[in-house]
Write a protein that holds these residues in place. Structure first.
Motif, PDB file in Angstrom:
ATOM      1  N   GLY A 209      45.221  38.886  38.788  1.00 40.18           N
ATOM      2  CA  GLY A 209      46.399  38.046  38.623  1.00 40.18           C
ATOM      3  C   GLY A 209      47.460  38.313  39.680  1.00 40.18           C
ATOM      4  N   ILE A 210      48.215  37.260  39.977  1.00 37.79           N
ATOM      5  CA  ILE A 210      49.352  37.378  40.897  1.00 37.79           C
ATOM      6  C   ILE A 210      50.569  36.708  40.263  1.00 37.79           C
ATOM      7  N   SER A 211      51.744  37.019  40.798  1.00 32.91           N
ATOM      8  CA  SER A 211      52.972  36.382  40.317  1.00 32.91           C
ATOM      9  C   SER A 211      53.506  35.363  41.314  1.00 32.91           C
ATOM     10  N   THR A 212      53.420  35.703  42.611  1.00 27.82           N
ATOM     11  CA  THR A 212      53.924  34.815  43.656  1.00 27.82           C
ATOM     12  C   THR A 212      52.947  34.802  44.829  1.00 27.82           C
ATOM     13  N   THR A 213      53.183  33.911  45.786  1.00 26.21           N
ATOM     14  CA  THR A 213      52.325  33.842  46.966  1.00 26.21           C
ATOM     15  C   THR A 213      52.365  35.140  47.771  1.00 26.21           C
ATOM     16  N   ALA A 214      53.447  35.876  47.648  1.00 31.35           N
ATOM     17  CA  ALA A 214      53.555  37.146  48.389  1.00 31.35           C
ATOM     18  C   ALA A 214      52.519  38.158  47.922  1.00 31.35           C
ATOM     19  N   ASP A 215      51.999  37.975  46.707  1.00 30.82           N
ATOM     20  CA  ASP A 215      51.005  38.905  46.156  1.00 30.82           C
ATOM     21  C   ASP A 215      49.592  38.613  46.652  1.00 30.82           C
ATOM     22  N   VAL A 216      49.383  37.449  47.249  1.00 30.23           N
ATOM     23  CA  VAL A 216      48.033  36.990  47.562  1.00 30.23           C
ATOM     24  C   VAL A 216      47.269  37.902  48.533  1.00 30.23           C
ATOM     25  N   PRO A 217      47.842  38.323  49.655  1.00 28.54           N
ATOM     26  CA  PRO A 217      47.052  39.119  50.603  1.00 28.54           C
ATOM     27  C   PRO A 217      46.457  40.399  50.002  1.00 28.54           C
ATOM     28  N   LEU A 218      47.260  41.185  49.313  1.00 35.13           N
ATOM     29  CA  LEU A 218      46.751  42.425  48.711  1.00 35.13           C
ATOM     30  C   LEU A 218      45.761  42.132  47.597  1.00 35.13           C
ATOM     31  N   ALA A 219      46.050  41.104  46.790  1.00 36.35           N
ATOM     32  CA  ALA A 219      45.140  40.752  45.703  1.00 36.35           C
ATOM     33  C   ALA A 219      43.791  40.303  46.258  1.00 36.35           C
ATOM     34  N   ALA A 220      43.818  39.549  47.355  1.00 43.76           N
ATOM     35  CA  ALA A 220      42.572  39.091  47.965  1.00 43.76           C
ATOM     36  C   ALA A 220      41.754  40.275  48.482  1.00 43.76           C
ATOM     37  N   ASP A 221      42.413  41.207  49.135  1.00 38.59           N
ATOM     38  CA  ASP A 221      41.707  42.399  49.642  1.00 38.59           C
ATOM     39  C   ASP A 221      41.029  43.147  48.499  1.00 38.59           C
ATOM     40  N   SER A 222      41.738  43.301  47.387  1.00 36.87           N
ATOM     41  CA  SER A 222      41.193  44.015  46.241  1.00 36.87           C
ATOM     42  C   SER A 222      40.025  43.261  45.614  1.00 36.87           C
ATOM     43  N   LEU A 223      40.192  41.953  45.439  1.00 36.41           N
ATOM     44  CA  LEU A 223      39.153  41.150  44.788  1.00 36.41           C
ATOM     45  C   LEU A 223      37.876  41.101  45.609  1.00 36.41           C
ATOM     46  N   LEU A 224      38.004  40.933  46.917  1.00 37.81           N
ATOM     47  CA  LEU A 224      36.833  40.779  47.780  1.00 37.81           C
ATOM     48  C   LEU A 224      35.972  42.032  47.866  1.00 37.81           C
ATOM     49  N   GLU A 225      36.514  43.166  47.484  1.00 40.74           N
ATOM     50  CA  GLU A 225      35.741  44.408  47.469  1.00 40.74           C
ATOM     51  C   GLU A 225      34.768  44.473  46.287  1.00 40.74           C
ATOM     52  N   LYS A 226      34.945  43.580  45.300  1.00 39.43           N
ATOM     53  CA  LYS A 226      34.210  43.715  44.038  1.00 39.43           C
ATOM     54  C   LYS A 226      33.250  42.572  43.742  1.00 39.43           C
ATOM     55  N   VAL A 227      33.207  41.544  44.601  1.00 41.03           N
ATOM     56  CA  VAL A 227      32.489  40.327  44.218  1.00 41.03           C
ATOM     57  C   VAL A 227      31.478  39.883  45.269  1.00 41.03           C
ATOM     58  N   ASP A 228      30.562  38.996  44.833  1.00 41.27           N
ATOM     59  CA  ASP A 228      29.594  38.389  45.746  1.00 41.27           C
ATOM     60  C   ASP A 228      30.099  37.044  46.275  1.00 41.27           C
ATOM     61  N   CYS A 229      30.989  36.439  45.527  1.00 45.37           N
ATOM     62  CA  CYS A 229      31.595  35.176  45.941  1.00 45.37           C
ATOM     63  C   CYS A 229      32.879  34.976  45.143  1.00 45.37           C
ATOM     64  N   VAL A 230      33.655  33.986  45.544  1.00 47.56           N
ATOM     65  CA  VAL A 230      34.909  33.662  44.854  1.00 47.56           C
ATOM     66  C   VAL A 230      34.863  32.188  44.475  1.00 47.56           C
ATOM     67  N   THR A 231      35.351  31.865  43.278  1.00 48.71           N
ATOM     68  CA  THR A 231      35.528  30.454  42.929  1.00 48.71           C
ATOM     69  C   THR A 231      37.006  30.227  42.660  1.00 48.71           C
ATOM     70  N   ASN A 232      37.481  29.129  43.151  1.00 45.17           N
ATOM     71  CA  ASN A 232      38.909  28.844  43.089  1.00 45.17           C
ATOM     72  C   ASN A 232      39.217  27.876  41.958  1.00 45.17           C
ATOM     73  N   LEU A 233      40.351  28.072  41.299  1.00 37.89           N
ATOM     74  CA  LEU A 233      40.804  27.168  40.266  1.00 37.89           C
ATOM     75  C   LEU A 233      41.708  26.104  40.905  1.00 37.89           C
ATOM     76  N   THR A 234      42.376  25.326  40.046  1.00 40.21           N
ATOM     77  CA  THR A 234      43.395  24.409  40.535  1.00 40.21           C
ATOM     78  C   THR A 234      44.765  25.055  40.386  1.00 40.21           C
ATOM     79  N   ASP A 235      44.793  26.363  40.441  1.00 41.46           N
ATOM     80  CA  ASP A 235      46.020  27.156  40.327  1.00 41.46           C
ATOM     81  C   ASP A 235      46.899  26.877  41.550  1.00 41.46           C
ATOM     82  N   ASN A 236      48.100  26.335  41.293  1.00 35.47           N
ATOM     83  CA  ASN A 236      48.933  25.838  42.395  1.00 35.47           C
ATOM     84  C   ASN A 236      49.401  26.923  43.357  1.00 35.47           C
ATOM     85  N   THR A 237      49.788  28.073  42.838  1.00 40.61           N
ATOM     86  CA  THR A 237      50.274  29.148  43.706  1.00 40.61           C
ATOM     87  C   THR A 237      49.145  29.698  44.577  1.00 40.61           C
ATOM     88  N   VAL A 238      47.968  29.830  43.980  1.00 40.58           N
ATOM     89  CA  VAL A 238      46.811  30.334  44.733  1.00 40.58           C
ATOM     90  C   VAL A 238      46.374  29.299  45.772  1.00 40.58           C
TER      91      VAL A 238
END
Length: 373
Positions: free
Chosen positions: A241-270
């Motif tokens: 989870g993130i709160s603002t767009t400023a959280d995206v870079p670190l959250a992406a780095d963390s998420l990409l270490e754990k997954v085989d792929c990413v699926t995106n929602l229609t989440d406006n901030t993301v």
């Protein structure tokens, strides 16, 4: 002699008066207000006015699609700037035009974008209300919620679009009926179709990552649906989870270490920060799947998604019914586009070393061969 002269003068005055009266029509109109002459179609004079008649008829044809003599003012509030929401707005105006409500003819549009700021969203709809608009269109859930909060106090109907879960957003009851003078369209994700598509394209994948905004109720309900269905397709869901767009870079780095792929929602901030996620994923050779056509255009591998122009048109037609007085917003349950279509990006697939299966390409609504910037 004087008597004769007097008689002649009086006669001349009488003639003058009679001549002046001949300039007045029998209806009592003066020359300045003379009724327009009419020419029968079978008279010679009609030939000289045929071009004018044709022009008049063309003008009549051009305005035939305008709804009526009424004019309307609406406020369109958009929560964030990204392709799918832009398409919703474009489609919304097209849907209104199809029903004879045309911007620049009988429609005035006030448009504002809150740039993913909830506080600004509230200010926008407050401004619309102060200008006494006839209707507010809220594009995306936070804007729709703000619009209804203000609209119900000012008796202004609200039409929304791109609201994934109107029930969770408290804009509709469990049976789909409106909670007040508000209705619209949902962009509910085709979760099971997306999972099936990912399994077809990545037969060995095990873990799917999802980033979401903790304050967006639509994203929370979508993740719950993904987790409930993932096991049926042999997947595990890891979310962050993130709160603002400023959280995206670190959250992406963390998420990409754990997954085989990413699926995106229609989440406006993301979605507003999707280029950042795509750049980081590309460097790790991790596929990112989108949720609609615009995300695939800019670098997602593929999506089982909606056409947001069509979604907007559907919303515009609903708004037209409210503006014309044919129905109240409270009399229309929200609507969903049921069918999802496959969109793929062959350039992204090439970069990742993935071949899109033929059964998907053959049924694709659209394939892109380059990555838009």
């Amino acid at each position: 002699m004087k008597k004769t002269m007097k008689t002649l003068i009086l006669a001349a005055m009488a003639v003058s008066l009679l001549t002046g009266c001949s300039g007045t029509s029998g209806s009592g109109q003066t020359e300045g207000s003379k009724a327009p002459e009419t020419v029968s179609a079978n008279t010679p004079e009609a030939d000289g006015t045929s071009a004018q008649a044709d022009e008049s008829q063309a003008s009549s044809d051009n305005t035939a699609d305008v709804a009526d003599d009424k004019s309307y003012t609406i406020g369109i509030g958009q929560f964030a700037s990204h392709g799918s929401l832009d398409n919703c707005r474009e489609g919304f105006l097209q849907g209104l035009a199809e029903e004879g409500i045309v911007e620049g003819q009988n429609l005035t549009v006030l448009y504002e974008n809150s740039q993913a700021d909830g506080g600004i969203a509230s200010q926008i709809v407050t401004n619309f209300a102060s200008q006494k608009v006839d209707l507010i269109c809220g594009i995306a859930t936070p804007m729709a919620q703000s619009a209804y909060g203000i609209g119900r106090k000012q008796n202004i109907p609200v039409i929304y679009t791109a609201v994934t879960d109107p029930v969770a957003a408290e804009l509709a009851n469990e049976d789909g009926t409106p909670v007040g003078e508000i209705t619209g369209t949902s962009d509910k994700l085709p979760v099971t179709q997306q999972l099936q598509m990912i399994r077809t394209m990545l037969p060995d994948a095990k873990v799917i990552g999802i980033m979401f905004t903790t304050s967006e109720v639509n994203s929370l309900s979508a993740i719950e649906e993904y987790k409930a269905a993932a096991g049926d397709y042999g997947f595990e869901i890891v979310d962050i989870g993130i709160s603002t767009t400023a959280d995206v870079p670190l959250a992406a780095d963390s998420l990409l270490e754990k997954v085989d792929c990413v699926t995106n929602l229609t989440d406006n901030t993301v979605v507003a920060s999707l280029p950042v996620i795509l750049d980081k994923a590309a460097k790790k050779n991790i596929p990112v799947f989108g949720s609609e056509i615009e995300q695939v255009k800019i670098g997602c591998l593929a999506a089982m998604g909606l056409d947001y122009i069509d979604l907007g048109k559907q919303t515009g037609r609903m708004a037209a019914a409210v503006l014309k007085g044919e129905k109240k917003a409270s009399e229309m349950s929200f609507e969903i586009i049921e069918e999802a279509a496959f969109y793929g990006n062959t350039k992204v697939a090439e970069n990742l070393g993935i071949t899109i299966p033929e059964d998907l390409t053959s049924s694709a609504k659209e394939l892109f061969t380059e990555i838009s910037q």
